[in-house]
Enzyme design. Structure first.
Site, PDB file in Angstrom:
ATOM      1  CG  HIS A   1     -22.442 -19.324 -37.210  1.00 23.00           C
ATOM      2  ND1 HIS A   1     -21.670 -20.193 -37.947  1.00 23.00           N
ATOM      3  CD2 HIS A   1     -21.797 -19.178 -36.012  1.00 23.00           C
ATOM      4  CE1 HIS A   1     -20.613 -20.555 -37.245  1.00 23.00           C
ATOM      5  NE2 HIS A   1     -20.676 -19.964 -36.063  1.00 23.00           N
TER       6      HIS A   1
ATOM      7  CG  HIS B   1     -36.586 -12.964 -27.453  1.00 26.61           C
ATOM      8  ND1 HIS B   1     -36.693 -14.209 -28.023  1.00 26.61           N
ATOM      9  CD2 HIS B   1     -35.716 -13.103 -26.412  1.00 26.61           C
ATOM     10  CE1 HIS B   1     -35.918 -15.064 -27.371  1.00 26.61           C
ATOM     11  NE2 HIS B   1     -35.328 -14.419 -26.384  1.00 26.61           N
TER      12      HIS B   1
ATOM     13  CG  HIS C   1     -30.572 -17.100 -22.727  1.00 30.76           C
ATOM     14  ND1 HIS C   1     -31.532 -17.537 -21.861  1.00 30.76           N
ATOM     15  CD2 HIS C   1     -31.227 -16.369 -23.662  1.00 30.76           C
ATOM     16  CE1 HIS C   1     -32.722 -17.100 -22.253  1.00 30.76           C
ATOM     17  NE2 HIS C   1     -32.562 -16.389 -23.353  1.00 30.76           N
TER      18      HIS C   1
ATOM     19  CG  HIS D   1     -16.152 -20.273 -31.613  1.00 28.80           C
ATOM     20  ND1 HIS D   1     -16.914 -21.297 -31.094  1.00 28.80           N
ATOM     21  CD2 HIS D   1     -16.817 -19.843 -32.731  1.00 28.80           C
ATOM     22  CE1 HIS D   1     -17.991 -21.477 -31.851  1.00 28.80           C
ATOM     23  NE2 HIS D   1     -17.952 -20.616 -32.853  1.00 28.80           N
TER      24      HIS D   1
ATOM     25  CD  GLU E   1     -35.350  -8.235 -24.349  1.00 29.14           C
ATOM     26  OE1 GLU E   1     -35.651  -8.758 -23.256  1.00 29.14           O
ATOM     27  OE2 GLU E   1     -34.530  -8.750 -25.142  1.00 29.14           O
TER      28      GLU E   1
END
Length: 297
Positions: free
Chosen positions: A274, A61, A123, A212, A58
């Site tokens: 992906h 990032h 996001h 999806h 985290e």
């Protein structure tokens, strides 16, 4: 022309891609709360002591996002000044800055205040748009100085179809991000059936996952149509043709990686691939959108 701008824009594009993959890694590993509810510090510290792996993921990032955000702002100002004679430069520069600011605010808000799954899913979508804006600025830097920029003359129907496909692609990106944030990635076992059913319903995690799958499959069909349409009518525009073919190949790769997530029990590497493919696909469609909206020569 603008050799340094070209190099810098390529580096910035790579940086945005790294941030995007880091964000996907944060989500995949559940590291969003790795620094507690404090931002920009981590547990109130500049350098966290004895950090867990989630904290490292985290906080790294956050740091890289901040650095790349500054790089994007510099790129936007640079491009605004050096490429202002180019039709799309100012709009893309403005969009790049607004998107990175909005992306940062969403990330910070999720940490400090918490957000619903629907908001959190935005996001990643904003990240894909940010990448596209920076990639297009990079392309403009390389186009500058050429006698003719790519401006294919296409029908109004073709333009509208491309507009529809890129909008639909963004909706698919959002639905995929929602699946991740709602922890529905493995809600459907098996493929093509979902838990042994053709139609399991559209409620709860299973419904989100199944939805999806359906919209992702439809995107593949839409891009197949786009490729065939381009090859049959606009083969003489090589860049347009290759962009359409690349987009279809990317969505095929996306389809395969999506199926692989189910059969590998959500393997981290497959999940990151992906996320990577769909982001590149959105940038490719953004490029196609840009060139078909230019006044034809």
């Amino acid at each position: 022309m603008h050799k340094r701008l070209k190099i810098y824009s390529v580096i910035t594009s790579i940086g945005v891609l790294i941030v995007l993959l880091q964000g996907a890694l944060v989500t995949k590993t559940g590291s969003g709360e790795g620094c507690g509810a404090t931002w920009p510090l981590c547990f109130g510290e500049v350098i966290p002591t004895n950090p867990a792996i989630e904290t490292i993921i985290e906080y790294s990032h956050r740091i890289v996002s901040g650095l790349v955000g500054a790089m994007i702002i510099i790129l936007a100002i640079w491009a605004w000044k050096q490429l202002k004679h180019m039709r799309e430069a100012k709009a893309l520069s403005f969009a790049a800055v607004i998107l990175i600011i909005f992306q940062g605010l969403l990330g910070a808000g999720a940490v400090v205040f918490g957000q619903s799954k629907a908001i959190l899913a935005l996001h990643f979508g904003i990240s894909a748009m940010s990448l596209a804006a920076v990639v297009l600025l990079t392309i403009l830097a390389f186009e500058d100085g050429r006698e003719h920029t790519m401006a294919p003359k296409v029908s109004r129907g073709f333009k509208y179809y491309v507009f529809f496909v890129i909008t639909y692609c963004y909706a698919v990106i959002y639905s995929g991000a929602y699946v991740k944030h709602s922890e529905a990635t493995l809600a459907c076992a098996g493929f093509p059936l979902c838990n042994g059913q053709i139609f399991p319903g559209l409620y709860g995690p299973v419904g989100a996952h199944y939805f999806h799958r359906v919209v992702g499959t439809i995107l593949l069909l839409f891009l197949l149509i786009l490729m065939i349409w381009t090859l049959s009518r606009y083969r003489h525009y090589r860049v347009l043709t290759w962009t359409a073919v690349l987009s279809f190949l990317l969505v095929v790769g996306q389809f395969i990686s999506g199926i692989s997530i189910v059969f590998t029990q959500n393997a981290l590497s497959v999940g990151l691939i992906h996320a990577l493919i769909i982001s590149i696909l959105f940038s490719a469609l953004s490029y196609m959108t840009m060139i078909i909206t230019r006044p034809s020569h």
